[in-house]
Scaffold this motif. Structure first.
Motif, PDB file in Angstrom:
ATOM      1  N   UNK A 177      85.182   3.057 108.354  1.00 41.49           N
ATOM      2  CA  UNK A 177      85.605   4.029 109.371  1.00 41.49           C
ATOM      3  C   UNK A 177      85.470   5.460 108.864  1.00 41.49           C
ATOM      4  N   UNK A 178      85.544   5.613 107.532  1.00 39.68           N
ATOM      5  CA  UNK A 178      85.421   6.939 106.946  1.00 39.68           C
ATOM      6  C   UNK A 178      83.971   7.296 106.621  1.00 39.68           C
ATOM      7  N   UNK A 179      83.032   6.411 106.996  1.00 44.03           N
ATOM      8  CA  UNK A 179      81.621   6.741 106.868  1.00 44.03           C
ATOM      9  C   UNK A 179      80.858   6.023 105.783  1.00 44.03           C
ATOM     10  N   UNK A 180      81.512   5.109 105.019  1.00 37.16           N
ATOM     11  CA  UNK A 180      80.805   4.360 103.983  1.00 37.16           C
ATOM     12  C   UNK A 180      79.922   3.272 104.592  1.00 37.16           C
ATOM     13  N   UNK A 181      78.789   3.011 103.948  1.00 31.47           N
ATOM     14  CA  UNK A 181      77.978   1.859 104.329  1.00 31.47           C
ATOM     15  C   UNK A 181      78.765   0.590 103.987  1.00 31.47           C
ATOM     16  N   UNK A 182      78.524  -0.467 104.735  1.00 26.84           N
ATOM     17  CA  UNK A 182      79.294  -1.699 104.548  1.00 26.84           C
ATOM     18  C   UNK A 182      79.195  -2.236 103.124  1.00 26.84           C
ATOM     19  N   UNK A 183      77.992  -2.214 102.540  1.00 28.74           N
ATOM     20  CA  UNK A 183      77.810  -2.733 101.183  1.00 28.74           C
ATOM     21  C   UNK A 183      78.618  -1.925 100.174  1.00 28.74           C
ATOM     22  N   UNK A 184      78.569  -0.590 100.301  1.00 28.74           N
ATOM     23  CA  UNK A 184      79.316   0.275  99.390  1.00 28.74           C
ATOM     24  C   UNK A 184      80.826   0.080  99.577  1.00 28.74           C
ATOM     25  N   UNK A 186      82.302  -2.584 100.568  1.00 30.14           N
ATOM     26  CA  UNK A 186      82.682  -3.889 100.011  1.00 30.14           C
ATOM     27  C   UNK A 186      82.834  -3.804  98.498  1.00 30.14           C
ATOM     28  N   UNK A 187      81.903  -3.140  97.836  1.00 27.41           N
ATOM     29  CA  UNK A 187      81.955  -3.026  96.377  1.00 27.41           C
ATOM     30  C   UNK A 187      83.224  -2.284  95.943  1.00 27.41           C
ATOM     31  N   UNK A 188      83.526  -1.166  96.605  1.00 26.98           N
ATOM     32  CA  UNK A 188      84.725  -0.403  96.256  1.00 26.98           C
ATOM     33  C   UNK A 188      85.976  -1.227  96.526  1.00 26.98           C
ATOM     34  N   UNK A 189      86.014  -1.917  97.667  1.00 26.75           N
ATOM     35  CA  UNK A 189      87.204  -2.705  98.013  1.00 26.75           C
ATOM     36  C   UNK A 189      87.442  -3.827  97.007  1.00 26.75           C
ATOM     37  N   UNK A 190      86.375  -4.355  96.432  1.00 22.86           N
ATOM     38  CA  UNK A 190      86.515  -5.401  95.417  1.00 22.86           C
ATOM     39  C   UNK A 190      87.003  -4.820  94.094  1.00 22.86           C
ATOM     40  N   UNK A 191      86.527  -3.634  93.751  1.00 22.80           N
ATOM     41  CA  UNK A 191      86.855  -3.035  92.458  1.00 22.80           C
ATOM     42  C   UNK A 191      88.300  -2.552  92.367  1.00 22.80           C
ATOM     43  N   UNK A 192      88.844  -2.021  93.462  1.00 20.84           N
ATOM     44  CA  UNK A 192      90.171  -1.406  93.393  1.00 20.84           C
ATOM     45  C   UNK A 192      91.297  -2.426  93.448  1.00 20.84           C
ATOM     46  N   UNK A 193      90.975  -3.676  93.765  1.00 19.89           N
ATOM     47  CA  UNK A 193      91.955  -4.766  93.744  1.00 19.89           C
ATOM     48  C   UNK A 193      93.214  -4.444  94.549  1.00 19.89           C
ATOM     49  N   UNK A 194      93.026  -4.021  95.773  1.00 15.38           N
ATOM     50  CA  UNK A 194      94.163  -3.814  96.664  1.00 15.38           C
ATOM     51  C   UNK A 194      94.803  -2.449  96.601  1.00 15.38           C
ATOM     52  N   UNK A 195      94.268  -1.548  95.737  1.00 15.88           N
ATOM     53  CA  UNK A 195      94.838  -0.215  95.607  1.00 15.88           C
ATOM     54  C   UNK A 195      94.164   0.717  96.619  1.00 15.88           C
ATOM     55  N   UNK A 196      94.773   0.845  97.788  1.00 17.00           N
ATOM     56  CA  UNK A 196      94.192   1.647  98.864  1.00 17.00           C
ATOM     57  C   UNK A 196      94.098   3.113  98.473  1.00 17.00           C
ATOM     58  N   UNK A 197      95.135   3.613  97.813  1.00 16.08           N
ATOM     59  CA  UNK A 197      95.147   5.018  97.407  1.00 16.08           C
ATOM     60  C   UNK A 197      93.954   5.341  96.515  1.00 16.08           C
ATOM     61  N   UNK A 198      93.667   4.455  95.564  1.00 14.31           N
ATOM     62  CA  UNK A 198      92.533   4.661  94.673  1.00 14.31           C
ATOM     63  C   UNK A 198      91.217   4.583  95.443  1.00 14.31           C
ATOM     64  N   UNK A 199      91.118   3.637  96.361  1.00 14.22           N
ATOM     65  CA  UNK A 199      89.883   3.469  97.145  1.00 14.22           C
ATOM     66  C   UNK A 199      89.560   4.729  97.935  1.00 14.22           C
TER      67      UNK A 199
END
Length: 330
Positions: A177-184, A186-199
């Motif tokens: 929703x903030x403009x990231x491509x779906x693949x990017x 997904x990678x960030x969402x996997x790396x931050x392990x649930x930390x929305x603030x960091x993402x």
């Protein structure tokens, strides 16, 4: 911000809204869970809901009380933060004095103690006195990452609510929703392990740069004769930098190690945390056996656990380095 604006932890929101509806909000609560998942935000929404002039079980965001709390200008909602990494006894003494005063403007007086797991023993004992006989109009919400660092006598007097990491699907959706491509996303969402603030704070170029460095570091740990790179890059850094960077580096090392195990076991590639590194990982597959990778992952996860327990960072770095250094002579 209202309850609907906080991602995840629907169980916690349901419990709090029911308590508001029945006018049975506990005077002392402990919110604990991983960093960056909205614990403090939830505490502040609860504080707004208790003082809201229009709604009973949520913040309306338009009344004078909600607006004042959002602006940090509401005298009956106070946030307490560590001073130089600890919450001191003087801060708790002030809390106790104010807690016995009736609210100045609102219906309830609410204290949000952020990083409550950083209280000194003296501060914790001072807080305990008011938790034993809290005034009916004052509420204390402790926000903590590590509940094991909080005295059991304090926990026994609080309603304890465990917060879970935000799901990778929810984080990915927000990033898209903030403009990231779906693949990017997904990678960030996997790396931050649930930390929305960091993402939300990461830039893609920054993520790629850190992952590239972490990948080279991962290789240096596995290749004999290259382990010294690890100590040179991280053990000689400033302590504050080590703690902040070390946690991120460990998470990335863990992700590469997990992916290596998945590839070695020929698992579904859709489970990879670093799908864009799949070919690179396959090229290095022979560096370590499955048993060695599992052992490596165990050491990484223990170091992550040690950080969560506030163990000495320099000792963790040295211990971690020493373990891999032994491989050179194995």
């Amino acid at each position: 911000m209202a309850f609907k604006d906080i991602l995840g932890n629907s169980r916690v929101k349901k419990i709090l809204r029911k308590a508001l509806q029945k006018n049975k909000v506990p005077n002392s609560m402990l919110f604990y869970g991983p960093r960056g998942i909205g614990k403090k935000d939830m505490a502040l929404v609860l504080a707004k809901a208790m003082n809201c002039e229009r709604k009973k079980d949520d913040a309306c965001e338009v009344c004078a009380s909600c607006k004042a709390i959002n602006a940090g200008n509401f005298p009956d909602v106070l946030e307490i933060y560590p001073e130089k990494e600890v919450i001191k006894i003087d801060q708790m003494r002030i809390l106790r004095k104010i807690a016995y005063l009736k609210p100045m403007m609102g219906k309830k007086r609410v204290f949000v103690v952020v990083d409550a797991d950083k209280m000194t023993e003296e501060a914790a004992n001072s807080l305990l006195k008011i938790l034993e006989e809290p005034p009916l109009f004052s509420y204390i919400i402790l926000v903590a990452y590590n509940p094991f660092m909080i005295m059991s006598t304090i926990k026994s007097r609080c309603q304890v609510l465990n917060f879970c990491p935000v799901s990778k699907e929810e984080i990915g959706k927000i990033l898209v929703e903030k403009g990231y491509e779906e693949k990017k996303a997904r990678i960030i969402s996997l790396l931050v392990r649930g930390n929305l603030k960091q993402a939300l704070s990461l830039e893609w170029e920054e993520v790629q740069d850190k992952r590239a460095k972490a990948w080279q570091l991962f290789l240096s740990l596995l290749r004999k004769g290259k382990v010294a790179l690890f100590l040179r890059n991280y053990a000689t850094s400033q302590r504050t930098l080590v703690r902040n960077e070390w946690e991120q580096v460990l998470e990335m090392l863990s992700s590469f190690c997990r992916d290596s195990i998945l590839i070695k076991e020929k698992s579904d590639s859709r489970l990879l945390m670093n799908p864009d590194y799949e070919e690179e990982i396959k090229k290095e597959e022979a560096l370590l056996s499955l048993e060695g990778l599992i052992d490596c992952l165990t050491k990484i996860d223990y170091a992550i656990y040690g950080l969560g327990k506030n163990l000495n960072v320099n000792l963790l770095v040295s211990s971690f380095f020493s373990y891999f250094k032994e491989w050179e002579y194995a």
